[in-house]
Motif scaffolding. Structure first.
Motif, mmCIF file in Angstrom:
data_model
loop_
_atom_site.group_PDB
_atom_site.id
_atom_site.type_symbol
_atom_site.label_atom_id
_atom_site.label_comp_id
_atom_site.label_asym_id
_atom_site.label_seq_id
_atom_site.Cartn_x
_atom_site.Cartn_y
_atom_site.Cartn_z
ATOM 1 N N GLY A 1 0.884 -1.226 -0.335
ATOM 2 C CA GLY A 1 -0.104 -0.104 0.164
ATOM 3 C C GLY A 1 0.985 1.205 0.118
ATOM 4 O O GLY A 1 2.102 1.298 -0.164
ATOM 5 N N GLN A 2 -0.071 2.306 0.363
ATOM 6 C CA GLN A 2 0.818 3.614 0.299
ATOM 7 C C GLN A 2 1.768 3.595 1.018
ATOM 8 O O GLN A 2 1.398 3.133 2.284
ATOM 9 C CB GLN A 2 -0.300 4.465 0.167
ATOM 10 N N ALA A 3 2.900 4.432 1.005
ATOM 11 C CA ALA A 3 4.130 4.553 1.853
ATOM 12 C C ALA A 3 5.128 3.361 1.531
ATOM 13 O O ALA A 3 6.223 3.613 1.900
ATOM 14 C CB ALA A 3 3.854 4.083 3.435
ATOM 15 N N ALA A 4 4.848 2.680 0.441
ATOM 16 C CA ALA A 4 5.856 1.802 -0.157
ATOM 17 C C ALA A 4 6.649 2.612 -1.324
ATOM 18 O O ALA A 4 7.331 1.882 -1.793
ATOM 19 C CB ALA A 4 5.058 0.409 -0.604
ATOM 20 N N GLN A 5 6.085 3.720 -1.578
ATOM 21 C CA GLN A 5 6.701 4.393 -2.766
ATOM 22 C C GLN A 5 8.000 4.844 -2.507
ATOM 23 O O GLN A 5 8.441 5.057 -1.306
ATOM 24 C CB GLN A 5 5.750 5.491 -3.326
ATOM 25 N N GLU A 6 9.030 4.733 -3.559
ATOM 26 C CA GLU A 6 10.300 5.350 -3.573
ATOM 27 C C GLU A 6 10.560 6.049 -4.975
ATOM 28 O O GLU A 6 10.125 5.633 -5.829
ATOM 29 C CB GLU A 6 11.286 4.280 -3.018
ATOM 30 N N GLN A 7 11.735 6.787 -4.718
ATOM 31 C CA GLN A 7 11.975 7.517 -6.004
ATOM 32 C C GLN A 7 12.533 6.610 -6.815
ATOM 33 O O GLN A 7 13.322 5.589 -6.460
ATOM 34 C CB GLN A 7 13.099 8.601 -5.693
ATOM 35 N N GLY A 8 12.507 6.525 -8.422
ATOM 36 C CA GLY A 8 12.830 5.429 -9.229
ATOM 37 C C GLY A 8 12.023 4.259 -9.334
ATOM 38 O O GLY A 8 12.174 3.581 -10.313
ATOM 39 N N MET A 9 10.943 4.145 -8.405
ATOM 40 C CA MET A 9 10.061 2.974 -8.738
ATOM 41 C C MET A 9 9.524 2.912 -10.204
ATOM 42 O O MET A 9 9.095 3.899 -10.750
ATOM 43 C CB MET A 9 8.856 2.890 -7.955
ATOM 44 N N GLY A 10 9.582 1.740 -10.678
ATOM 45 C CA GLY A 10 9.032 1.316 -11.947
ATOM 46 C C GLY A 10 10.033 1.809 -13.112
ATOM 47 O O GLY A 10 9.903 1.370 -14.338
ATOM 48 N N PHE A 11 11.122 2.345 -12.897
ATOM 49 C CA PHE A 11 12.229 2.656 -14.090
ATOM 50 C C PHE A 11 12.770 1.446 -14.461
ATOM 51 O O PHE A 11 12.895 1.550 -15.934
ATOM 52 C CB PHE A 11 13.210 3.500 -13.204
ATOM 53 N N ASP A 12 13.216 0.470 -13.929
ATOM 54 C CA ASP A 12 13.804 -0.567 -14.744
ATOM 55 C C ASP A 12 12.744 -1.333 -15.707
ATOM 56 O O ASP A 12 13.053 -1.776 -16.755
ATOM 57 C CB ASP A 12 14.414 -1.416 -13.491
ATOM 58 N N ASP B 1 11.012 12.287 0.048
ATOM 59 C CA ASP B 1 10.274 13.169 0.938
ATOM 60 C C ASP B 1 9.417 13.770 0.369
ATOM 61 O O ASP B 1 8.315 14.258 0.721
ATOM 62 C CB ASP B 1 11.262 14.019 1.593
ATOM 63 N N GLU B 2 9.436 14.055 -1.181
ATOM 64 C CA GLU B 2 8.327 14.510 -1.788
ATOM 65 C C GLU B 2 7.434 13.978 -2.589
ATOM 66 O O GLU B 2 6.340 14.197 -3.147
ATOM 67 C CB GLU B 2 9.043 15.476 -2.974
ATOM 68 N N LEU B 3 7.612 12.334 -2.751
ATOM 69 C CA LEU B 3 6.577 11.452 -2.987
ATOM 70 C C LEU B 3 5.088 11.374 -2.133
ATOM 71 O O LEU B 3 4.979 10.602 -1.567
ATOM 72 C CB LEU B 3 7.257 10.178 -3.057
ATOM 73 N N LYS B 4 4.398 12.570 -2.198
ATOM 74 C CA LYS B 4 3.310 12.593 -1.339
ATOM 75 C C LYS B 4 2.223 13.244 -2.174
ATOM 76 O O LYS B 4 2.617 13.726 -3.396
ATOM 77 C CB LYS B 4 3.713 13.338 -0.149
#
Length: 120
Positions: A11-22, A55-58
């Protein structure tokens, strides 16, 4: 004996910069998922996911961005041979799991998540 793999989307809070890039850069279907998400939401979710700090992925974009990354990663795993028996998700990702199993078409899924993100 047959064994099936279940896919669990966090769920939400699992997001991180670069997710899905590869997945985006290695799988045409993953790229198509992002294109569909971008068209449905009117936002470049790849840019948001890859060029926004943790920190900005909100905010309201997180939910459709997380779903795009999760579905892109799943498409890449399927391309590499994964045959899941079922998908499930926690919180917002229950909607992603329904999309992964084709209960929603993707434009509808991303529109629902955009509205959900705004409402929260």
């Amino acid at each position: 004996m047959s064994s099936e793999i279940s896919v669990m989307f966090a769920g939400q809070a699992a997001q991180e910069q670069g997710m899905g890039f590869d997945a985006y850069h290695n799988c045409d279907e993953a790229k198509a998922i992002y294109e569909t998400a971008n068209e449905a939401t009117g936002v470049d979710l790849a840019d948001f996911s890859w060029n926004t700090t943790d920190d900005e992925l909100k905010g309201p974009l997180v939910q459709p961005a997380l779903a795009a990354a999760q579905l892109a990663d799943l498409a890449w795993m399927r391309q590499r041979g994964l045959q899941e028996g079922m998908a499930m998700g926690h919180s917002v990702s229950e909607i992603t799991a329904l999309g992964a199993e084709y209960a929603f078409d993707l434009p509808e899924l991303f529109k629902i998540l955009m509205v959900r993100g705004i409402a929260m």
